[in-house]
Scaffold this motif. Structure first.
Motif, mmCIF file in Angstrom:
data_model
loop_
_atom_site.group_PDB
_atom_site.id
_atom_site.type_symbol
_atom_site.label_atom_id
_atom_site.label_comp_id
_atom_site.label_asym_id
_atom_site.label_seq_id
_atom_site.Cartn_x
_atom_site.Cartn_y
_atom_site.Cartn_z
ATOM 1 N N GLU A 171 36.159 46.348 51.305
ATOM 2 C CA GLU A 171 34.585 47.862 51.130
ATOM 3 C C GLU A 171 34.646 48.502 49.688
ATOM 4 O OE1 GLU A 171 34.087 50.744 54.804
ATOM 5 O OE2 GLU A 171 35.905 49.842 54.836
ATOM 6 N N ASP A 172 36.019 48.600 49.344
ATOM 7 C CA ASP A 172 35.799 49.730 48.687
ATOM 8 C C ASP A 172 34.999 49.309 47.498
ATOM 9 O OD1 ASP A 172 37.964 47.745 47.826
ATOM 10 O OD2 ASP A 172 39.102 49.567 47.277
ATOM 11 N N GLU A 173 35.276 47.532 47.382
ATOM 12 C CA GLU A 173 35.403 46.929 46.172
ATOM 13 C C GLU A 173 33.609 46.920 46.281
ATOM 14 O OE1 GLU A 173 39.190 44.214 45.253
ATOM 15 O OE2 GLU A 173 36.888 42.941 45.966
ATOM 16 N N LEU A 174 32.852 46.579 47.570
ATOM 17 C CA LEU A 174 31.765 46.536 47.740
ATOM 18 C C LEU A 174 30.679 48.072 46.868
ATOM 19 C CD1 LEU A 174 28.736 45.479 49.156
ATOM 20 C CD2 LEU A 174 29.577 45.856 50.877
ATOM 21 N N GLU A 175 31.307 49.017 47.693
ATOM 22 C CA GLU A 175 31.213 50.210 47.610
ATOM 23 C C GLU A 175 30.427 50.397 46.266
ATOM 24 O OE1 GLU A 175 29.431 52.317 49.150
ATOM 25 O OE2 GLU A 175 30.199 51.225 51.165
ATOM 26 N N ALA A 176 31.721 50.054 44.986
ATOM 27 C CA ALA A 176 31.706 50.031 43.728
ATOM 28 C C ALA A 176 30.979 49.001 42.847
ATOM 29 C CB ALA A 176 33.012 49.265 43.284
ATOM 30 N N MET A 177 30.024 48.229 43.547
ATOM 31 C CA MET A 177 28.862 47.024 43.244
ATOM 32 C C MET A 177 28.213 48.178 43.442
ATOM 33 S SD MET A 177 30.559 43.530 44.222
ATOM 34 C CE MET A 177 31.808 42.995 43.222
ATOM 35 N N LYS A 178 27.530 48.774 44.770
ATOM 36 C CA LYS A 178 26.683 49.528 45.314
ATOM 37 C C LYS A 178 26.740 50.500 44.060
ATOM 38 C CE LYS A 178 27.103 49.018 50.431
ATOM 39 N NZ LYS A 178 26.741 49.708 51.661
ATOM 40 N N THR A 179 27.715 51.173 43.438
ATOM 41 C CA THR A 179 27.240 52.097 43.124
ATOM 42 C C THR A 179 27.371 51.999 41.638
ATOM 43 O OG1 THR A 179 29.537 52.640 42.725
ATOM 44 C CG2 THR A 179 28.092 54.127 44.498
ATOM 45 N N TRP A 180 27.661 51.059 41.142
ATOM 46 C CA TRP A 180 27.637 50.557 39.580
ATOM 47 C C TRP A 180 26.429 49.095 39.519
ATOM 48 C CZ3 TRP A 180 32.064 48.374 36.556
ATOM 49 C CH2 TRP A 180 31.622 47.824 34.899
ATOM 50 N N SER A 181 27.302 48.430 39.732
ATOM 51 C CA SER A 181 26.121 46.333 39.370
ATOM 52 C C SER A 181 26.974 45.852 39.780
ATOM 53 C CB SER A 181 26.450 47.002 38.255
ATOM 54 O OG SER A 181 26.298 45.156 37.801
ATOM 55 N N THR A 182 26.717 44.753 41.000
ATOM 56 C CA THR A 182 27.600 43.794 41.213
ATOM 57 C C THR A 182 27.907 43.268 40.444
ATOM 58 O OG1 THR A 182 26.431 43.633 43.230
ATOM 59 C CG2 THR A 182 27.736 41.357 43.047
ATOM 60 N N LEU A 183 27.537 42.579 38.985
ATOM 61 C CA LEU A 183 28.006 41.500 37.644
ATOM 62 C C LEU A 183 28.570 42.651 37.099
ATOM 63 C CD1 LEU A 183 25.086 40.053 36.949
ATOM 64 C CD2 LEU A 183 26.895 39.143 38.398
ATOM 65 N N ASN A 184 28.306 43.615 36.725
ATOM 66 C CA ASN A 184 29.632 44.199 35.658
ATOM 67 C C ASN A 184 30.806 44.712 36.938
ATOM 68 O OD1 ASN A 184 27.894 44.353 34.326
ATOM 69 N ND2 ASN A 184 26.915 47.136 34.610
ATOM 70 N N MET A 185 30.981 44.487 37.740
ATOM 71 C CA MET A 185 32.030 44.815 38.872
ATOM 72 C C MET A 185 33.163 43.469 38.938
ATOM 73 S SD MET A 185 33.953 46.682 40.818
ATOM 74 C CE MET A 185 35.338 46.553 42.143
ATOM 75 N N LEU A 186 32.709 43.172 39.044
ATOM 76 C CA LEU A 186 33.250 40.736 38.454
ATOM 77 C C LEU A 186 33.606 41.118 37.664
ATOM 78 C CD1 LEU A 186 30.465 39.264 40.876
ATOM 79 C CD2 LEU A 186 33.098 40.009 41.596
ATOM 80 N N GLU A 187 32.847 41.215 36.157
ATOM 81 C CA GLU A 187 33.851 41.037 34.983
ATOM 82 C C GLU A 187 34.748 42.186 34.627
ATOM 83 O OE1 GLU A 187 31.940 41.564 31.090
ATOM 84 O OE2 GLU A 187 30.994 41.652 31.633
ATOM 85 N N ALA A 188 34.362 43.018 34.978
ATOM 86 C CA ALA A 188 35.670 44.293 35.316
ATOM 87 C C ALA A 188 36.934 43.465 35.879
ATOM 88 C CB ALA A 188 35.032 45.221 35.402
ATOM 89 N N CYS A 189 36.851 42.947 36.664
ATOM 90 C CA CYS A 189 37.929 42.456 37.470
ATOM 91 C C CYS A 189 38.415 40.920 37.443
ATOM 92 C CB CYS A 189 37.845 43.128 39.096
ATOM 93 S SG CYS A 189 36.304 41.826 40.133
#
Length: 353
Positions: A171-189
């Motif tokens: 859930e918190d990863e989803l919120e991070a994707m909403k507030t930033w970017s899905t692809l950027n978030m996936l790249e970061a992790c």
């Protein structure tokens, strides 16, 4: 697979899997009754391959979002919906078949696409409103979508087909994707989620200080790529004039989305990007402006907020019942109401707010 039909599209998918796995015989799960004849499963089949790198996992691919047989759609550029889904799921050493819940999940994704016409593309995300494996004790409650790194798009006789990998997220990863970017978030992790393999037992990657720091810096630097948010509890009531004065207009939204809207106000409006909230019969467009005001047209509300009002609203808007009055408005209330989370049978399983 129906052997009486031309299998051009099916063969193109299988050719890509043979390129990866050679002569390995996959576990294949076909559909008994075709969807067009009243069957329950839209996909004609799913194949699961044993993969060992970077970690042991099942690599499942769908057959049915694209045109598997003869060309039927008028769009010559894309085959069917233009994609097939893949899903990489952590595999135990003793497992000889993928878990049925994973196959059912992919069929559920197909039902959504076939019924709504909405397609999945790289960068999308989807809230499952509960564990992606029903009844499981897991923090994986949402999905993200990214191009499968080992399966580039192919041009078939029926049109282009992309392979979009479905990734289980918290859930918190989803919120991070909403507030930033899905692809950027996936790249970061990427290091914490090698191959973007879904594991029901994992914790949130945001518990890693390095990932959390990268996400916060990314949000501050880039803002949010989410310009459109569906809000199922979105209502507007216009203020009514009377002899005793004018009643306040009321904008209502659910507690589940309130926290996301709060963050997106900063990640979108303060970066001079608009934000669209869409409900069943209403669309609210939020913009940064020099003066806070609102305009109303049929089924649409334009809400213009200045910087001070954006900051004020983002500080008080959260996932709890509330009636918010902003300094810039004497005739507008923002009301947050409880959100009931329901299972597939319509039963309330939790309440937010």
């Amino acid at each position: 697979m129906n052997e009486d039909n031309i299998t051009t599209g099916w063969d193109a998918i299988e050719a890509q899997m043979v390129r990866l796995y050679g002569t390995q015989e996959p576990k294949h799960y076909g559909t008994m009754i075709p969807y067009m004849l009243g069957g329950n499963d839209p996909l004609d089949g799913l194949s699961a391959y044993k993969a060992d790198k970077p970690l042991p996992h099942w690599h499942i691919v769908t057959f049915g979002f694209s045109e598997l047989y003869e060309k039927e759609s008028k769009n010559a550029d894309y085959s069917g919906f233009g994609f097939e889904l893949t899903f990489r799921l952590a595999r135990e050493e003793h497992e000889e078949e993928p878990p049925m819940w994973a196959l059912n999940l992919l069929q559920n994704m197909a039902r959504y696409v076939f019924n709504s016409g909405n397609v999945f593309v790289s960068g999308d995300h989807l809230d499952a409103n509960g564990p992606i494996c029903l009844g499981a004790d897991t923090k994986i409650t949402a999905l993200a979508f990214i191009e499968d790194a080992e399966l580039p798009a192919v041009d078939t006789e029926n049109g282009r087909v992309e392979f979009i990998q479905m990734v289980g997220i918290t859930e918190d990863e989803l919120e991070a994707m909403k507030t930033w970017s899905t692809l950027n978030m996936l790249e970061a992790c990427q290091k914490q989620m090698p191959g973007y393999i879904t594991s029901l037992s994992r914790e949130s990657v945001l518990q890693d200080p390095a990932v959390y720091d990268a996400v916060q810096k990314g949000i501050e630097r880039d803002g949010s790529s989410t310009g459109f948010l569906f809000v199922d509890q979105l209502l507007w009531e216009s203020g009514q004039s009377s002899q005793s004065g004018k009643n306040s207009a009321v904008l209502t939204l659910g507690a589940k989305q309130a926290a996301a809207v709060s963050t997106l106000l900063r990640g979108r409006l303060l970066k001079q990007r608009d934000l669209i909230l869409s409900g069943q019969n209403l669309q609210v467009v939020l913009l940064l402006g020099d003066k806070s005001e609102y305009e109303i047209t049929e089924n649409n509300v334009l809400l213009i907020l200045d910087t001070a009002t954006i900051t004020e609203l983002s500080q008080v808007l959260g996932p709890k019942e509330a009636e918010i009055r902003l300094s810039a408005f004497d005739d507008l209330i923002i009301r947050v109401v409880k959100t009931n989370i329901k299972d597939q049978d319509g039963n309330i399983v939790s309440t937010i707010g």
